[in-house]
Design a protein around this motif. Structure first.
Motif, mmCIF file in Angstrom:
data_model
loop_
_atom_site.group_PDB
_atom_site.id
_atom_site.type_symbol
_atom_site.label_atom_id
_atom_site.label_comp_id
_atom_site.label_asym_id
_atom_site.label_seq_id
_atom_site.Cartn_x
_atom_site.Cartn_y
_atom_site.Cartn_z
ATOM 1 N N LEU A 198 -8.062 4.508 -18.281
ATOM 2 C CA LEU A 198 -8.635 3.663 -16.547
ATOM 3 C C LEU A 198 -6.813 4.257 -16.184
ATOM 4 O O LEU A 198 -5.948 3.716 -16.588
ATOM 5 C CB LEU A 198 -8.316 2.413 -17.187
ATOM 6 N N GLU A 200 -4.845 3.511 -11.884
ATOM 7 C CA GLU A 200 -5.268 2.369 -11.152
ATOM 8 C C GLU A 200 -3.700 2.418 -10.827
ATOM 9 O O GLU A 200 -2.252 2.169 -11.201
ATOM 10 C CB GLU A 200 -5.496 1.042 -11.977
ATOM 11 N N ASN A 201 -3.968 2.415 -9.281
ATOM 12 C CA ASN A 201 -2.842 2.493 -8.550
ATOM 13 C C ASN A 201 -3.393 1.921 -7.252
ATOM 14 O O ASN A 201 -4.551 1.015 -7.238
ATOM 15 C CB ASN A 201 -2.285 3.433 -7.901
ATOM 16 N N ASN A 202 -2.386 1.590 -6.207
ATOM 17 C CA ASN A 202 -2.645 0.280 -5.125
ATOM 18 C C ASN A 202 -4.362 0.459 -4.122
ATOM 19 O O ASN A 202 -4.496 0.763 -3.292
ATOM 20 C CB ASN A 202 -1.353 0.561 -3.885
ATOM 21 N N LEU A 205 -8.968 3.491 -7.970
ATOM 22 C CA LEU A 205 -8.990 3.109 -9.079
ATOM 23 C C LEU A 205 -10.020 4.271 -10.392
ATOM 24 O O LEU A 205 -10.976 4.092 -9.382
ATOM 25 C CB LEU A 205 -10.125 2.149 -9.782
ATOM 26 N N VAL A 207 -11.887 5.407 -13.831
ATOM 27 C CA VAL A 207 -12.318 5.030 -14.906
ATOM 28 C C VAL A 207 -13.005 5.881 -15.641
ATOM 29 O O VAL A 207 -13.911 7.043 -15.466
ATOM 30 C CB VAL A 207 -12.908 4.257 -14.846
ATOM 31 N N LYS A 221 -12.250 -5.428 -13.679
ATOM 32 C CA LYS A 221 -11.180 -5.088 -13.303
ATOM 33 C C LYS A 221 -11.407 -3.970 -11.566
ATOM 34 O O LYS A 221 -10.604 -4.305 -10.491
ATOM 35 C CB LYS A 221 -10.637 -3.642 -13.785
ATOM 36 N N VAL A 222 -12.637 -3.915 -11.372
ATOM 37 C CA VAL A 222 -13.195 -2.670 -9.668
ATOM 38 C C VAL A 222 -12.922 -4.201 -8.874
ATOM 39 O O VAL A 222 -12.666 -4.231 -7.776
ATOM 40 C CB VAL A 222 -14.075 -2.658 -10.073
ATOM 41 N N PHE A 225 -9.522 -4.956 -7.853
ATOM 42 C CA PHE A 225 -8.664 -3.963 -7.623
ATOM 43 C C PHE A 225 -9.759 -4.346 -5.814
ATOM 44 O O PHE A 225 -9.178 -4.017 -4.894
ATOM 45 C CB PHE A 225 -9.383 -2.376 -7.566
ATOM 46 N N GLN A 419 -12.426 5.415 -3.683
ATOM 47 C CA GLN A 419 -11.139 4.302 -3.944
ATOM 48 C C GLN A 419 -11.135 4.476 -5.252
ATOM 49 O O GLN A 419 -10.673 3.753 -6.037
ATOM 50 C CB GLN A 419 -11.186 3.177 -3.151
ATOM 51 N N ILE A 420 -13.279 4.285 -5.554
ATOM 52 C CA ILE A 420 -12.939 4.551 -7.125
ATOM 53 C C ILE A 420 -14.230 5.209 -7.426
ATOM 54 O O ILE A 420 -15.102 5.936 -7.291
ATOM 55 C CB ILE A 420 -13.738 2.982 -6.645
#
Length: 512
Positions: A198, A200-202, A205, A207, A221-222, A225, A419-420
């Protein structure tokens, strides 16, 4: 020293142990067998698919009657009838909107114990098999047939020494076993972007493994976020249209806390097709596998020729827009009959090369999954792109997807930022460098030899890759048993059949 050590304790190990203990009970000769079961995860007997790592709310990809063969189906249904109250309670506790809808829609069937046509939560079966194996082991230990030890550890290496195997554990401890059963499930996920499960940053995300440490943790986590950006809706990319890809789409829409914060869902897969779910009963009656049937009177057939005919019949179905749910049985039966005409060499070639390729074009799923796609399409929030993942890169708009377009074979970029991302393309291959260290060492020592499928090891009739080193589960892809080609060993019926064959070999070794 153990008589048998199982490396991995998923469904394949579970059924092998169950069948083996049943045989021990009926043996006239009595001998106490010591069994060691090793798993790197603390949960035994369920594997990823049926345990905590998948959660309590992921549904079967097929109906229950197509998931389990008899007599296991009726035994499981009887268990469901006795345990449904607490199972449903756990299901609804962890689930969201879609889970509640499922329970409400099928409440009458559940009340009447009418389970066979339902796509039940997989965890129901995981709870059943967990309880069944534990009870069987406890009974067998009390009767004095076996002694079972459990080890929660990772096996790092195996050495063949003096007619036995020495296993090196992550803790640096070693143990010795007369026989070893390698049952580690499918090969691990093939990471697409960076070498972390995984990232992750600002703004992103990503996975790479939705089940590490478990799906519930990843979904939390999602949620965390997206709630950091209350004024912005996120776009989701799911790479892969297989079972895992559908599960992620389903779960993201099940949980209201996540679903309401997502704008667009994009699915990226090579063919750009989602698994089919609706059977067209009328058109199915008139569909015939013409190319496969044209081979029925030929005696000298090859794997390539049968596969070519199957692809042509699949192309015909695509041309008339008749989905896999309507044609999978017809085409599978069509080439299944022809496989009986192949010699051993050609049958193995079909198992290694063609079986899974044909299977990729015959993917089916329950309507609960395809309905999500239909609903998102109606609201203009879903697109399916035919292509392969190339890269994720950052520009002024955020993170962008770059992919290789299937039709034009050129690189393209998705217009909207992402974004994801969920990587669901499936497992790596034995030819890659990212296979587990244990398997890499076993291949280097020639304890295991990969076959042409690149996802399975060559074994003999006793499931051995080397003397007294057995394999069970998905790593059996590309082999032949009882004259039948095996290329997909993740179907429960197939697992039960193969585990029964292996358990007999184990029993014969110790008691014949």
């Amino acid at each position: 020293m153990s008589h048998i050590t199982f490396i991995g304790s998923g469904i394949s190990s579970s059924f092998t142990i169950l069948h083996f203990l049943d045989q021990l009970k009926t043996n006239k000769t009595k001998k106490k067998i010591s069994i060691t079961i090793i798993d790197r995860y603390s949960e035994f007997y369920t594997g990823i698919a049926y345990g905590k790592r998948s959660g309590f709310c992921v549904l079967l990809i097929t109906s229950l009657k197509n998931f389990l063969p008899q007599p296991e189906l009726e035994i499981f249904i009887e268990w469901l009838n006795q345990n449904k109250d607490w199972l449903l309670e756990e299901f609804l506790k962890e689930g969201g909107t879609l889970s509640s809808e499922w329970a409400s829609k099928h409440s009458e069937k559940i009340k009447n114990n009418d389970w066979k046509d339902l796509f039940i939560p997989r965890r129901f079966f995981g709870s059943y098999i967990n309880q069944k194996v534990k009870n069987k082991i406890q009974e067998s230990e009390q009767l004095g047939y076996v002694n079972v030890d459990y080890i929660n550890a990772e096996v790092l290496d195996i050495q063949h020494k003096n007619d036995s195997y020495e296993l090196l554990l992550h803790s640096k401890k070693t143990l010795v076993s007369e026989k070893v059963v390698l049952s580690v499930g499918s090969l691990p996920a093939n990471y697409l972007w960076k070498q972390e499960s995984l990232i992750e940053n600002n703004e992103l995300l990503f996975v790479n493994n939705p089940y590490k440490p478990d799906l519930k943790h990843v979904l939390q986590k999602v949620e965390k976020f997206i709630t950091k950006k209350p004024a912005q809706k996120c776009n989701v990319l799911i790479i892969g249209a297989n079972a895992s890809g559908l599960e992620m789409l389903y779960k993201l829409n099940d949980l209201k806390e996540i679903q309401t914060h997502i704008d667009q869902f994009t699915l990226l897969s090579t063919q750009g097709l989602s698994p089919d779910s609706v059977i067209d009963e009328e058109r199915k009656k008139s569909f015939s596998p013409t190319y496969l049937l044209s081979l029925k009177d030929h005696d000298r057939l090859t794997a390539d020729r049968i596969a070519s005919a199957a692809y042509k019949d699949l192309d015909r179905a695509d041309e008339i827009k008749l989905g896999a749910a309507s044609t999978v049985d017809i085409i599978s039966n069509g080439f299944g009959v022809l496989l009986n005409k192949l010699n051993t060499e050609e049958l193995k070639k079909f198992a290694c090369i063609h079986g899974n390729e044909i299977g990729r074009r015959q993917r089916c799923a329950g309507y609960h999954y395809s309905k999500i796609i239909e609903d998102l399409k109606e609201s203009g929030r879903f697109k399916h792109i035919a292509g392969r993942f190339s890269n994720i890169y950052k520009n002024d708009n955020g993170y962008q997807l770059e992919y290789l377009d299937t039709k034009t074979e050129s690189n393209k970029s998705l217009d909207d930022p992402i974004q994801i991302v969920f990587n669901c393309i499936g497992s790596t291959k034995l030819t890659k460098d990212n296979i587990p260290e244990l398997l890499k060492k076993m291949v280097d020592k020639k304890l295991c030899i990969p076959n042409e499928s690149h996802i399975g090891f060559d074994v003999n009739d006793s499931f051995e890759t080397s003397e007294n080193l057995h394999v069970i589960g998905p790593l059996l892809a590309g082999n032949i048993f009882e004259g039948k080609a095996v290329w997909h060993v993740e179907h429960c019926g197939r697992i039960i059949w193969l585990s029964k064959l292996l358990s007999k070999k184990l029993n014969d070794y110790f008691f014949d």
